[in-house]
Design a protein around this motif. Sequence first.
Motif, PDB file in Angstrom:
ATOM      1  N   ASP A   1      -1.897  10.992   5.402  1.00  0.00           N
ATOM      2  CA  ASP A   1      -2.692   9.409   4.857  1.00  0.00           C
ATOM      3  C   ASP A   1      -1.943   8.251   6.217  1.00  0.00           C
ATOM      4  OD1 ASP A   1      -4.263   9.827   3.319  1.00  0.00           O
ATOM      5  OD2 ASP A   1      -3.512  10.239   1.595  1.00  0.00           O
ATOM      6  N   LEU A   2      -0.186   8.315   6.431  1.00  0.00           N
ATOM      7  CA  LEU A   2       0.869   7.223   7.244  1.00  0.00           C
ATOM      8  C   LEU A   2       0.633   7.702   7.948  1.00  0.00           C
ATOM      9  CD1 LEU A   2       3.709   8.837   5.034  1.00  0.00           C
ATOM     10  CD2 LEU A   2       2.381   7.272   4.601  1.00  0.00           C
ATOM     11  N   TYR A   3       0.161   8.525   8.935  1.00  0.00           N
ATOM     12  CA  TYR A   3      -0.689   7.965   9.833  1.00  0.00           C
ATOM     13  C   TYR A   3      -2.131   6.874   9.860  1.00  0.00           C
ATOM     14  CZ  TYR A   3      -3.060   9.371  14.530  1.00  0.00           C
ATOM     15  OH  TYR A   3      -3.451   9.853  16.126  1.00  0.00           O
ATOM     16  N   ALA A   4      -2.809   7.266   9.216  1.00  0.00           N
ATOM     17  CA  ALA A   4      -4.423   6.724   8.592  1.00  0.00           C
ATOM     18  C   ALA A   4      -4.184   5.042   8.828  1.00  0.00           C
ATOM     19  CB  ALA A   4      -5.039   7.150   7.733  1.00  0.00           C
ATOM     20  N   LEU A   5      -2.976   5.240   7.563  1.00  0.00           N
ATOM     21  CA  LEU A   5      -2.242   3.163   7.276  1.00  0.00           C
ATOM     22  C   LEU A   5      -1.708   3.231   8.944  1.00  0.00           C
ATOM     23  CD1 LEU A   5      -1.669   1.603   4.993  1.00  0.00           C
ATOM     24  CD2 LEU A   5       0.752   2.902   4.959  1.00  0.00           C
ATOM     25  N   ALA A   6      -1.511   3.981  10.061  1.00  0.00           N
ATOM     26  CA  ALA A   6      -0.353   2.808  10.713  1.00  0.00           C
ATOM     27  C   ALA A   6      -1.643   2.707  11.666  1.00  0.00           C
ATOM     28  CB  ALA A   6       0.208   4.389  11.439  1.00  0.00           C
TER      29      ALA A   6
ATOM     30  N   ILE B   1       0.872  -1.617   0.228  1.00  0.00           N
ATOM     31  CA  ILE B   1       0.173   0.340   0.007  1.00  0.00           C
ATOM     32  C   ILE B   1       0.801   1.380   0.079  1.00  0.00           C
ATOM     33  CG2 ILE B   1      -1.540   1.557   1.293  1.00  0.00           C
ATOM     34  CD1 ILE B   1      -2.845  -1.550  -0.264  1.00  0.00           C
ATOM     35  N   LEU B   2       2.466   1.174   0.327  1.00  0.00           N
ATOM     36  CA  LEU B   2       2.956   2.416   0.593  1.00  0.00           C
ATOM     37  C   LEU B   2       3.787   2.788  -0.600  1.00  0.00           C
ATOM     38  CD1 LEU B   2       5.327   1.605   3.602  1.00  0.00           C
ATOM     39  CD2 LEU B   2       3.784   3.378   3.712  1.00  0.00           C
ATOM     40  N   TRP B   3       3.981   2.028  -2.335  1.00  0.00           N
ATOM     41  CA  TRP B   3       3.547   2.090  -3.315  1.00  0.00           C
ATOM     42  C   TRP B   3       3.002   2.833  -3.465  1.00  0.00           C
ATOM     43  CZ3 TRP B   3       8.719   2.402  -4.331  1.00  0.00           C
ATOM     44  CH2 TRP B   3       9.704   1.524  -4.250  1.00  0.00           C
ATOM     45  N   VAL B   4       1.425   2.290  -3.945  1.00  0.00           N
ATOM     46  CA  VAL B   4       0.934   2.796  -3.824  1.00  0.00           C
ATOM     47  C   VAL B   4      -0.128   4.505  -3.644  1.00  0.00           C
ATOM     48  CG1 VAL B   4      -1.836   2.544  -4.369  1.00  0.00           C
ATOM     49  CG2 VAL B   4      -0.954   0.947  -3.838  1.00  0.00           C
ATOM     50  N   LEU B   5      -0.096   4.791  -2.206  1.00  0.00           N
ATOM     51  CA  LEU B   5       0.294   6.115  -2.107  1.00  0.00           C
ATOM     52  C   LEU B   5       1.562   6.402  -2.444  1.00  0.00           C
ATOM     53  CD1 LEU B   5      -0.432   5.932   2.525  1.00  0.00           C
ATOM     54  CD2 LEU B   5      -1.941   6.212   0.254  1.00  0.00           C
TER      55      LEU B   5
ATOM     56  N   PRO C   1       1.747  13.404  16.703  1.00  0.00           N
ATOM     57  CA  PRO C   1       0.993  14.575  17.142  1.00  0.00           C
ATOM     58  C   PRO C   1       0.877  15.002  15.951  1.00  0.00           C
ATOM     59  CG  PRO C   1       1.931  14.276  19.034  1.00  0.00           C
ATOM     60  CD  PRO C   1       2.173  13.051  18.461  1.00  0.00           C
ATOM     61  N   SER C   2       2.228  15.531  15.348  1.00  0.00           N
ATOM     62  CA  SER C   2       2.723  16.355  14.985  1.00  0.00           C
ATOM     63  C   SER C   2       2.672  15.594  14.050  1.00  0.00           C
ATOM     64  CB  SER C   2       3.525  17.245  15.258  1.00  0.00           C
ATOM     65  OG  SER C   2       3.576  18.639  14.309  1.00  0.00           O
ATOM     66  N   PRO C   3       2.444  16.114  12.170  1.00  0.00           N
ATOM     67  CA  PRO C   3       3.046  15.653  11.205  1.00  0.00           C
ATOM     68  C   PRO C   3       4.561  16.029  10.842  1.00  0.00           C
ATOM     69  CG  PRO C   3       0.445  17.528  11.090  1.00  0.00           C
ATOM     70  CD  PRO C   3       0.920  17.494  12.063  1.00  0.00           C
ATOM     71  N   LYS C   4       4.833  16.598  11.244  1.00  0.00           N
ATOM     72  CA  LYS C   4       6.496  17.481  11.002  1.00  0.00           C
ATOM     73  C   LYS C   4       7.313  15.678  11.735  1.00  0.00           C
ATOM     74  CE  LYS C   4       7.736  20.743  14.492  1.00  0.00           C
ATOM     75  NZ  LYS C   4       8.341  20.052  15.070  1.00  0.00           N
ATOM     76  N   ASP C   5       7.104  15.475  12.916  1.00  0.00           N
ATOM     77  CA  ASP C   5       7.814  14.515  13.427  1.00  0.00           C
ATOM     78  C   ASP C   5       7.512  13.397  12.830  1.00  0.00           C
ATOM     79  OD1 ASP C   5       8.682  17.060  15.422  1.00  0.00           O
ATOM     80  OD2 ASP C   5       6.656  16.299  16.318  1.00  0.00           O
ATOM     81  N   ARG C   6       6.522  13.253  11.560  1.00  0.00           N
ATOM     82  CA  ARG C   6       6.215  11.415  11.363  1.00  0.00           C
ATOM     83  C   ARG C   6       7.244  11.500  10.100  1.00  0.00           C
ATOM     84  NH1 ARG C   6       0.554  13.835  10.397  1.00  0.00           N
ATOM     85  NH2 ARG C   6       0.134  14.115  12.706  1.00  0.00           N
ATOM     86  N   PHE C   7       7.552  10.062   9.633  1.00  0.00           N
ATOM     87  CA  PHE C   7       8.059   9.807   8.384  1.00  0.00           C
ATOM     88  C   PHE C   7       7.211  11.090   7.186  1.00  0.00           C
ATOM     89  CE2 PHE C   7       8.505   6.320  10.036  1.00  0.00           C
ATOM     90  CZ  PHE C   7      10.087   5.908  10.000  1.00  0.00           C
ATOM     91  N   GLN C   8       8.320  11.557   5.923  1.00  0.00           N
ATOM     92  CA  GLN C   8       7.164  12.591   5.270  1.00  0.00           C
ATOM     93  C   GLN C   8       6.738  12.369   4.639  1.00  0.00           C
ATOM     94  OE1 GLN C   8       6.529  16.127   6.416  1.00  0.00           O
ATOM     95  NE2 GLN C   8       6.897  15.012   8.268  1.00  0.00           N
ATOM     96  N   SER C   9       7.341  10.994   3.761  1.00  0.00           N
ATOM     97  CA  SER C   9       7.113  10.353   2.435  1.00  0.00           C
ATOM     98  C   SER C   9       7.095   8.686   2.628  1.00  0.00           C
ATOM     99  CB  SER C   9       7.706  10.487   1.473  1.00  0.00           C
ATOM    100  OG  SER C   9       9.204   9.918   1.368  1.00  0.00           O
ATOM    101  N   ALA C  10       6.183   8.303   1.774  1.00  0.00           N
ATOM    102  CA  ALA C  10       5.945   7.138   1.276  1.00  0.00           C
ATOM    103  C   ALA C  10       7.208   6.201   1.511  1.00  0.00           C
ATOM    104  CB  ALA C  10       5.051   6.336   0.856  1.00  0.00           C
ATOM    105  N   SER C  11       8.413   6.866   0.489  1.00  0.00           N
ATOM    106  CA  SER C  11       9.441   5.855   0.290  1.00  0.00           C
ATOM    107  C   SER C  11      10.158   6.367   1.317  1.00  0.00           C
ATOM    108  CB  SER C  11       9.336   6.618  -1.164  1.00  0.00           C
ATOM    109  OG  SER C  11       9.726   8.397  -0.840  1.00  0.00           O
ATOM    110  N   GLU C  12       9.935   7.082   2.888  1.00  0.00           N
ATOM    111  CA  GLU C  12      10.851   7.111   3.694  1.00  0.00           C
ATOM    112  C   GLU C  12      10.548   5.606   3.897  1.00  0.00           C
ATOM    113  OE1 GLU C  12      10.752  10.646   5.444  1.00  0.00           O
ATOM    114  OE2 GLU C  12      12.051  11.828   4.317  1.00  0.00           O
ATOM    115  N   VAL C  13       8.934   5.934   4.777  1.00  0.00           N
ATOM    116  CA  VAL C  13       8.688   4.320   5.187  1.00  0.00           C
ATOM    117  C   VAL C  13       9.293   2.989   4.268  1.00  0.00           C
ATOM    118  CG1 VAL C  13       6.987   3.434   6.547  1.00  0.00           C
ATOM    119  CG2 VAL C  13       6.765   5.850   6.409  1.00  0.00           C
ATOM    120  N   LEU C  14       8.999   3.059   3.755  1.00  0.00           N
ATOM    121  CA  LEU C  14       9.382   1.742   2.739  1.00  0.00           C
ATOM    122  C   LEU C  14      11.344   1.141   2.906  1.00  0.00           C
ATOM    123  CD1 LEU C  14       7.698   2.268  -0.845  1.00  0.00           C
ATOM    124  CD2 LEU C  14       7.664   0.240   0.860  1.00  0.00           C
TER     125      LEU C  14
END
Length: 479
Positions: A248-253, A172-176, A299-312
């Motif tokens: 979107d990455l938060y919702a995927l988590a 799903i990260l590739w789709v995102l 809770p803060s968007p800036k503290d999360r991964f910023q892209s799906a590729s970073e999570v991958l």
Amino acid sequence: MELLCTRPGCTRPENSFADLDDPSKLKTVPQKYCTNCGMPLILGGRYLPSKLLGKGGFGAAFLAKDRFTPTMRSCVVKQFQPQGNLNAQALAIAQQLFEREAVILEDLGSKHRQIPQLYAFFPLIVPNHLTKVEEQFFYLVQEFIDGEDLETKLKRKGIFTEGEIIEVLDKILWVLQFVHDNNCIHRDLKPSNIMRDKKGRLYLLDFGAVKQVTATVGNPQKHSTGIFTAGFAPPEQMQGSAVYPATDLYALATTCLNLLTGKPPEELYDSYNNCWNWKPHVSNISDGLANILDRLLLPSPKDRFQSASEVLQALPSSQLYGGSSGTKTSIQTPVNSTVSSLPPTSPPTISVPNPSPITPSPKKGFSSIDLIIYSGFNGFEAVILIFSLKKFLAAPGVVIGFMIVSGLMYLQYRRTLDKKDLLLIGTITVCALMIALVFGGLAWNSVSFLLMAGLVGGAGLIAVASLFKLIYQLLSSIF
């Protein structure tokens, strides 16, 4: 053939027409009407609804057949049908979202095999059978994915293993990444919007809440339309603030937490301490995956991964591929988002402040034509180089020849060399042989032998590569 009336509130929606069972009449029979309320049944003149798949906040979804296709292709017909007492502003936003879903599916669904394709989008104006006042309906027709959404699978088989969660994330990260690269944010990720078809491919569904990003530097949009599913949406979305790829990455988590524990996200959040407390409900999870989920849930968007590729890149045991192979085909989950926290002004411009840069998607694999060209070239060059260098350098010449061909293959894999470069290298090789023939005293029969051997080597490598590709495709379709 049984046809289902799509008018909301029809008390006897089932209709039967014997002439539609005749293949010779099916494509030419005129419009049919509901015997109870008079609603047209053949939608858009071609789509034959037969089953209600479900109802949601903005509409109903029907399984239908397309009578103008040779195989009576199955499809999903979604009808814009908002529920509840919506005010004019909320109704306008709901209709805007439905129309936007058609636009997004037409664009993204035609480019990515894990997003359903759009087949049609049209209005239908009919008189109300009671008040005689005209009513307007909107219909969206999209690809039917024959499978099971993850919410249904969770109820059927129980909680997911860590390996299954990593697979869901990986695919799903590739789709995102693709969705975000195309300046869109899904905004409604949850288990019911992820579908696995019968071949095992995962699809991302329900683009009715998608937000198109049109960021303007120095003039960020302060508000976002309040569309989300409670429990899965991050704080910025629930507050009606701007949304980002990290939304979107938060919702995927949160989707992963639901699949890992079998519990709704609300039960995993400690509202008293204002933090997530999901780990006591999960056993045998690696620190690597746990750390990734924890960061995605900040809770803060800036503290999360910023892209799906970073999570991958951080994902343990990631297969790093952009979706599975196979033919697209799924049961579309009907729209079931909720309208909440609507802004007090008119529907907002769809924009977002300074979205984070997103790493481009990985390069595509070789096509069948590429495989033939590259295999033939490599086989030809390998034979020419090995035979030629062996003549002058004996055993070391064979090693050098293999090294040169291996280097060429690596450059082809990295896309450093394209087809024009291969043509140039091949031409230089042939010219070198001709020069050796004219000025180097090389016998003509030796040159002829080398050229013939090169052609045979190229044909042989094409055959071997094609065989391996066929075996790979067969194994992929099975597993």
